[in-house]
Design a protein around this motif. Sequence first.
Motif, PDB file in Angstrom:
ATOM      1  N   ALA A 136       7.534  -3.252  -2.284  1.00  0.00           N
ATOM      2  CA  ALA A 136       7.735  -3.691  -0.896  1.00  0.00           C
ATOM      3  C   ALA A 136       9.194  -4.119  -0.812  1.00  0.00           C
ATOM      4  CB  ALA A 136       6.808  -4.853  -0.556  1.00  0.00           C
ATOM      5  N   ALA A 137      10.003  -3.318  -0.136  1.00  0.00           N
ATOM      6  CA  ALA A 137      11.449  -3.561  -0.089  1.00  0.00           C
ATOM      7  C   ALA A 137      11.827  -4.128   1.269  1.00  0.00           C
ATOM      8  CB  ALA A 137      12.197  -2.249  -0.333  1.00  0.00           C
ATOM      9  N   ALA A 138      12.498  -5.289   1.256  1.00  0.00           N
ATOM     10  CA  ALA A 138      12.950  -5.891   2.515  1.00  0.00           C
ATOM     11  C   ALA A 138      14.472  -5.894   2.593  1.00  0.00           C
ATOM     12  CB  ALA A 138      12.414  -7.312   2.647  1.00  0.00           C
ATOM     13  N   ARG A 139      15.131  -6.157   1.455  1.00  0.00           N
ATOM     14  CA  ARG A 139      16.604  -6.181   1.435  1.00  0.00           C
ATOM     15  C   ARG A 139      17.116  -5.453   0.207  1.00  0.00           C
ATOM     16  NH1 ARG A 139      15.582 -11.399   2.863  1.00  0.00           N
ATOM     17  NH2 ARG A 139      16.107 -12.181   0.790  1.00  0.00           N
ATOM     18  N   VAL A 140      17.285  -4.136   0.369  1.00  0.00           N
ATOM     19  CA  VAL A 140      17.862  -3.305  -0.692  1.00  0.00           C
ATOM     20  C   VAL A 140      18.891  -2.397  -0.034  1.00  0.00           C
ATOM     21  CG1 VAL A 140      17.445  -1.587  -2.487  1.00  0.00           C
ATOM     22  CG2 VAL A 140      15.667  -3.291  -1.970  1.00  0.00           C
ATOM     23  N   ASP A 141      20.143  -2.457  -0.532  1.00  0.00           N
ATOM     24  CA  ASP A 141      21.198  -1.597   0.023  1.00  0.00           C
ATOM     25  C   ASP A 141      20.783  -0.138  -0.094  1.00  0.00           C
ATOM     26  OD1 ASP A 141      22.717  -3.797   0.430  1.00  0.00           O
ATOM     27  OD2 ASP A 141      24.020  -3.509  -1.323  1.00  0.00           O
ATOM     28  N   GLY A 142      20.794   0.575   1.015  1.00  0.00           N
ATOM     29  CA  GLY A 142      20.507   2.009   0.983  1.00  0.00           C
ATOM     30  C   GLY A 142      19.038   2.360   1.026  1.00  0.00           C
ATOM     31  N   TYR A 169       7.004   1.466  -0.795  1.00  0.00           N
ATOM     32  CA  TYR A 169       7.239   2.741  -1.481  1.00  0.00           C
ATOM     33  C   TYR A 169       6.360   2.818  -2.726  1.00  0.00           C
ATOM     34  CZ  TYR A 169      11.449   2.889   1.373  1.00  0.00           C
ATOM     35  OH  TYR A 169      12.316   2.900   2.433  1.00  0.00           O
ATOM     36  N   ARG A 170       6.035   4.062  -3.098  1.00  0.00           N
ATOM     37  CA  ARG A 170       5.263   4.337  -4.311  1.00  0.00           C
ATOM     38  C   ARG A 170       6.227   4.935  -5.325  1.00  0.00           C
ATOM     39  NH1 ARG A 170       1.159   8.081  -6.280  1.00  0.00           N
ATOM     40  NH2 ARG A 170      -0.779   6.905  -6.463  1.00  0.00           N
ATOM     41  N   GLY A 198       8.398  -0.834   7.555  1.00  0.00           N
ATOM     42  CA  GLY A 198       8.497  -2.223   7.996  1.00  0.00           C
ATOM     43  C   GLY A 198       8.259  -3.234   6.893  1.00  0.00           C
ATOM     44  N   ASP A 199       8.527  -4.499   7.248  1.00  0.00           N
ATOM     45  CA  ASP A 199       8.478  -5.610   6.299  1.00  0.00           C
ATOM     46  C   ASP A 199       7.046  -6.143   6.169  1.00  0.00           C
ATOM     47  OD1 ASP A 199       9.009  -7.774   4.719  1.00  0.00           O
ATOM     48  OD2 ASP A 199      10.501  -8.674   6.053  1.00  0.00           O
ATOM     49  N   MET A 253      -0.369  -2.711   1.110  1.00  0.00           N
ATOM     50  CA  MET A 253       0.525  -1.774   0.399  1.00  0.00           C
ATOM     51  C   MET A 253      -0.005  -0.337   0.473  1.00  0.00           C
ATOM     52  SD  MET A 253       2.776  -3.959  -1.087  1.00  0.00           S
ATOM     53  CE  MET A 253       3.529  -3.587  -2.646  1.00  0.00           C
ATOM     54  N   LYS A 254      -1.166  -0.167   1.059  1.00  0.00           N
ATOM     55  CA  LYS A 254      -1.822   1.144   1.170  1.00  0.00           C
ATOM     56  C   LYS A 254      -2.007   1.823  -0.193  1.00  0.00           C
ATOM     57  CE  LYS A 254      -1.444   2.535   5.977  1.00  0.00           C
ATOM     58  NZ  LYS A 254      -1.919   1.240   6.365  1.00  0.00           N
ATOM     59  N   LEU A 255      -2.610   1.082  -1.112  1.00  0.00           N
ATOM     60  CA  LEU A 255      -2.949   1.667  -2.407  1.00  0.00           C
ATOM     61  C   LEU A 255      -3.965   2.785  -2.204  1.00  0.00           C
ATOM     62  CD1 LEU A 255      -1.425  -0.787  -3.474  1.00  0.00           C
ATOM     63  CD2 LEU A 255      -3.246  -1.130  -5.148  1.00  0.00           C
ATOM     64  N   ARG A 256      -3.909   3.783  -3.078  1.00  0.00           N
ATOM     65  CA  ARG A 256      -4.818   4.925  -2.942  1.00  0.00           C
ATOM     66  C   ARG A 256      -6.191   4.593  -3.495  1.00  0.00           C
ATOM     67  NH1 ARG A 256      -0.954  10.012  -4.687  1.00  0.00           N
ATOM     68  NH2 ARG A 256       0.511   9.807  -2.963  1.00  0.00           N
ATOM     69  N   GLU A 257      -7.162   5.422  -3.148  1.00  0.00           N
ATOM     70  CA  GLU A 257      -8.529   5.216  -3.617  1.00  0.00           C
ATOM     71  C   GLU A 257      -8.543   5.149  -5.149  1.00  0.00           C
ATOM     72  OE1 GLU A 257     -11.230   7.978  -1.816  1.00  0.00           O
ATOM     73  OE2 GLU A 257     -12.890   7.144  -2.990  1.00  0.00           O
ATOM     74  N   GLY A 258      -9.226   4.189  -5.682  1.00  0.00           N
ATOM     75  CA  GLY A 258      -9.314   4.050  -7.139  1.00  0.00           C
ATOM     76  C   GLY A 258      -8.251   3.133  -7.721  1.00  0.00           C
ATOM     77  N   GLU A 259      -7.169   2.872  -6.972  1.00  0.00           N
ATOM     78  CA  GLU A 259      -6.112   1.975  -7.452  1.00  0.00           C
ATOM     79  C   GLU A 259      -6.462   0.541  -7.059  1.00  0.00           C
ATOM     80  OE1 GLU A 259      -2.387   5.165  -6.913  1.00  0.00           O
ATOM     81  OE2 GLU A 259      -2.577   3.473  -5.550  1.00  0.00           O
TER      82      GLU A 259
END
Length: 207
Positions: A80-86, A92-93, A107-108, A188-194
Motif C-alpha cells: 500500500a503506497a501513499a508516498r513513493v516518488d514515481g 500493488y501486488r 488511492g490511499d 488490499m484485494k487479496l486473491r482467493e486463497g491468499e
Amino acid sequence: MQREGSAVKRLTLPEPRLAGKVTVEGALRERRSVRRFSSQGLTLEEIGQLLWSVQGVTGTGGERTTPSAGGLYPLQIYLAAARVDGLEVGVYRYRADKHDLEPVVEGDVRIRLAAASHGVEWVDAAPVVLAIGGVVQRTAIKYGARARRYVYIEVGCAAENIYLQAQSLGLGAVLVGAFDDQEVSDTMKLREGEEAMALMPVGRPRS
Ligand SMILES: Cc1cc2nc3c(=O)[nH]c(=O)nc-3n(C[C@H](O)[C@H](O)[C@H](O)COP(=O)(O)O)c2cc1C
C-alpha cells in the motif's frame, strides 16, 4: 508505468543493490521496531530493495531471498503506497519472478488499514505498508496438515528480512499482527486463497 497486455499497467522496479554499508551483524545489533515515521516519502529504489529482500528471486531454480518449505513459495506480498516518488498512490501486488508491481487498488487505503488494525497510528502514518499474504493450500499439497505451521514460519522469516533490509537502508519498520484479517484482505484485494498474515508499515524513523 508500462502498459502490458490488456488494461493492466505494470511497473518494473529498479534492480536491487547487492552490497550495502551495513553488515548483517550491524543490522541485527541496531534493529528495533519503529512506530514513528517522518513525513518524507520513499524512493522507488528503496521499494524495489525492500520487495527484493522479502521475495526476490536469487536462484537459477527460482529460489528466493526468504526460505520456503519444499521451495513452494506460498507468500504473496502487497504494497500500500501513499508516498513513493514515481509511484501513484494505491495498492500493488509484487510479482517476484518479474520484479515488478501490478496495480490492484487506486488511492490511499492506509486509513482503512489502520482501522482494521485497531486504529494504531503507525499504520496510517507510514509512507508505505507492506502486507504479507499466505496461500496455505499451496504448501498443503506437499505437507498436508503441517502446511499452516510452515507458512506461518515463512511469514516470520520474510518479516525479519524486511526488518533487516529496512535497517540497512536507514529506514524503520514494525511488524503488526493485530488486525482484522477479512478487513485487510478486502482492503488490499487479496486473491482467493491468499490470507492476510502480517502488516509492516515502513518509513523513515522520526526522532
Ligand atoms: C508475531 C509478532 C506480532 C507483532 N504484532 C505487533 C502489533 O500488532 N503491533 C505492534 O505495534 N507491534 C507488534 N509487534 C512488534 C513487537 O511489539 C516488537 O517486536 C517487540 O516489542 C520487541 O521490540 P523490537 O522489535 O523493537 O525489538 C509484533 C511482533 C511479532 C514478532
